[in-house]
Design an enzyme around this catalytic site. Structure first.
Site, PDB file in Angstrom:
ATOM      1  N   SER A 196       8.521  -7.498   5.319  1.00 14.16           N
ATOM      2  CA  SER A 196       8.691  -7.804   3.898  1.00 14.16           C
ATOM      3  C   SER A 196       8.205  -9.119   3.987  1.00 14.16           C
ATOM      4  O   SER A 196       7.121  -9.709   4.243  1.00 14.16           O
ATOM      5  CB  SER A 196       9.990  -7.300   3.304  1.00 14.16           C
ATOM      6  OG  SER A 196       9.670  -7.653   1.985  1.00 14.16           O
ATOM      7  N   ASP A 324       5.420   2.616  -1.452  1.00 12.13           N
ATOM      8  CA  ASP A 324       6.459   1.360  -1.331  1.00 12.13           C
ATOM      9  C   ASP A 324       6.139   0.596  -2.839  1.00 12.13           C
ATOM     10  O   ASP A 324       5.052   0.275  -2.952  1.00 12.13           O
ATOM     11  CB  ASP A 324       6.050   0.615  -0.079  1.00 12.13           C
ATOM     12  CG  ASP A 324       6.896  -0.636  -0.176  1.00 12.13           C
ATOM     13  OD1 ASP A 324       7.640  -0.814  -0.805  1.00 12.13           O
ATOM     14  OD2 ASP A 324       6.660  -1.462   0.829  1.00 12.13           O
ATOM     15  N   HIS A 353      10.307   1.069   1.522  1.00 12.57           N
ATOM     16  CA  HIS A 353      10.250  -0.192   1.701  1.00 12.57           C
ATOM     17  C   HIS A 353      11.091  -0.377   2.946  1.00 12.57           C
ATOM     18  O   HIS A 353      12.439  -0.502   2.891  1.00 12.57           O
ATOM     19  CB  HIS A 353      10.680  -1.164   0.733  1.00 12.57           C
ATOM     20  CG  HIS A 353      10.389  -2.553   0.883  1.00 12.57           C
ATOM     21  ND1 HIS A 353       9.122  -3.166   0.972  1.00 12.57           N
ATOM     22  CD2 HIS A 353      11.184  -3.706   1.007  1.00 12.57           C
ATOM     23  CE1 HIS A 353       9.087  -4.544   1.179  1.00 12.57           C
ATOM     24  NE2 HIS A 353      10.492  -4.786   1.292  1.00 12.57           N
TER      25      HIS A 353
END
Length: 393
Positions: A196, A324, A353
């Site tokens: 991320s 996502d 995610h």
């Protein structure tokens, strides 16, 4: 009796229909996109999961639930931390970074001087104790490599030493960490892996320093490619409820824990920042002020990987899921990726995610973990085990 048979028939019918849909529409091989046919061939040979069908968790029909189940439940099932060795790195500006090393002490073809090193960058609210980070650190160690988790400033519960913290557009701390590690182990190859926000920092670092980045390769998981569009996606009603509020709460908590540092900064209105209800509001009234960006739009432009695809000169593997909400499919610059032979994008149809769960259990080795470990061997054994020749990639 008739009602029982009727109910049983309905249950069986629904089960069969669901299973049929799952096997025909959900279970698919990952999509691989890259600008190099040689790279694609290399990855498919070295990473078997790329040519196998991926069976997402049975709750994959809703990507949001997939993310929550695989990450939150995963954290709840973490029993203990690995035997990290903590190193406190003093920064030139007066701050400090905490590096948590997970050393490999077993027998292998690498000695302490040449043992490959994986630098792990967690996501926005992650740290060395996060479930997915522990899996990455342990996975590298089990393969015979040395892992080191780069905890973002103040992210592991330790208060800041000054008013400097972290954001996706700032690569200065990563530069110092990589330089420090290369001085400690000048003969060891170094690879960076980020999830991320950690992936955004790595990608920006690669784009900024090019061939002089000090890394032999990188991998980014669930990396948002366009920061502006990500924040808009997270402001959709359901995403706002499930993710945005939770993440913003964590950001406000971070400010409260370090308030004495930010109160000294005349550029920041701490009381205003503590009223933020979304990530975008937090970035507008806090991040942009601390880092001196002209505006939140300016910050998001600098933070976004989609603007820098052509600049990357180091092999990097990106893993994204088409469902996502942090990295919507329409934000991924596939056309630009196809023009750069140094970038490979692996896309699964489901995964959420930082989820990529496999079948039922969130503690089962995920698709992300499998690809990550196979990619480690592909990079380190390929280049340093002399099993292949580097030009082939």
């Amino acid at each position: 009796m008739w009602k029982y048979k009727s109910s049983l028939g309905i249950f069986v019918g629904v089960s069969v229909a669901t299973l049929t849909y799952y096997l025909t529409r959900v279970v698919k091989k990952p999509l691989l996109i890259t600008g190099s046919a040689a790279c694609a061939d290399f990855l498919q040979r070295r990473c078997p999961v790329l040519v196998q069908e991926y069976y997402p968790t049975v709750w994959c029909f809703t990507s949001r639930l997939h993310t929550i189940m695989c990450s939150v439940l995963g954290d709840l099932t973490t029993w203990k931390l690995p035997p990290y060795r903590r190193e406190i790195l003093d920064m030139p500006d007066g701050g400090e970074l905490h590096l948590d090393w997970l050393d490999h002490h077993g027998n292998s073809h690498h000695d302490n001087r040449t043992r490959p090193i994986i630098v792990i960058l967690p996501g926005m609210s992650g740290h060395s104790g996060s479930y997915y980070v522990i899996n990455l650190a342990r996975g590298g160690c089990e393969r015979g490599y040395r892992s080191v988790v780069y905890n973002h400033r103040g992210s592991n519960g330790v208060k800041l030493k000054n008013n400097r913290y972290y954001c996706a557009a700032d690569t200065s701390d990563l530069l110092l960490v990589v330089s420090h590690i290369r001085k400690l182990y000048p003969e060891a190859p170094v690879m960076a892996v980020g999830a991320s926000l950690g992936g955004m920092i790595i990608f920006n670092y690669l784009a900024k320093f090019g061939a002089h980045c000090g890394l032999v390769a990188a991998m980014v998981m669930s990396m948002p490619w366009d920061a502006s569009k990500t924040t808009k996606s997270l402001e959709e009603p359901l995403n706002q409820l499930l993710f945005n509020k939770y993440l913003t709460y964590g950001l406000r908590k971070y400010i409260r824990q370090n308030r004495e540092m930010f109160d000294k900064d005349s550029r920041v209105d701490v009381d205003h920042a503590l009223k933020s209800s979304t990530i975008a509001e937090h970035d507008d009234c806090f991040t942009t002020k601390v880092f001196g960006f002209e505006s939140v739009e300016h910050f998001y432009t600098l933070a976004s990987a989609c603007n820098k695809v052509s600049r990357v000169q180091t092999p990097v593997l990106s893993l994204n899921a088409a469902d996502d909400v942090f990295a919507p499919l329409y934000t991924i610059p596939t056309e630009e990726i196809e023009k750069n032979p140094n970038i490979a994008l692996v896309m699964t149809s489901h995964g959420g995610h930082i989820g990529f769960g496999d079948w039922l259990s969130p503690t089962r080795e995920s698709f992300m973990d499998k690809l990550y470990q196979q990619y480690l061997d592909a990079v380190f054994k390929f280049k340093y085990g002399e099993e292949e020749h580097i030009e082939e990639m």
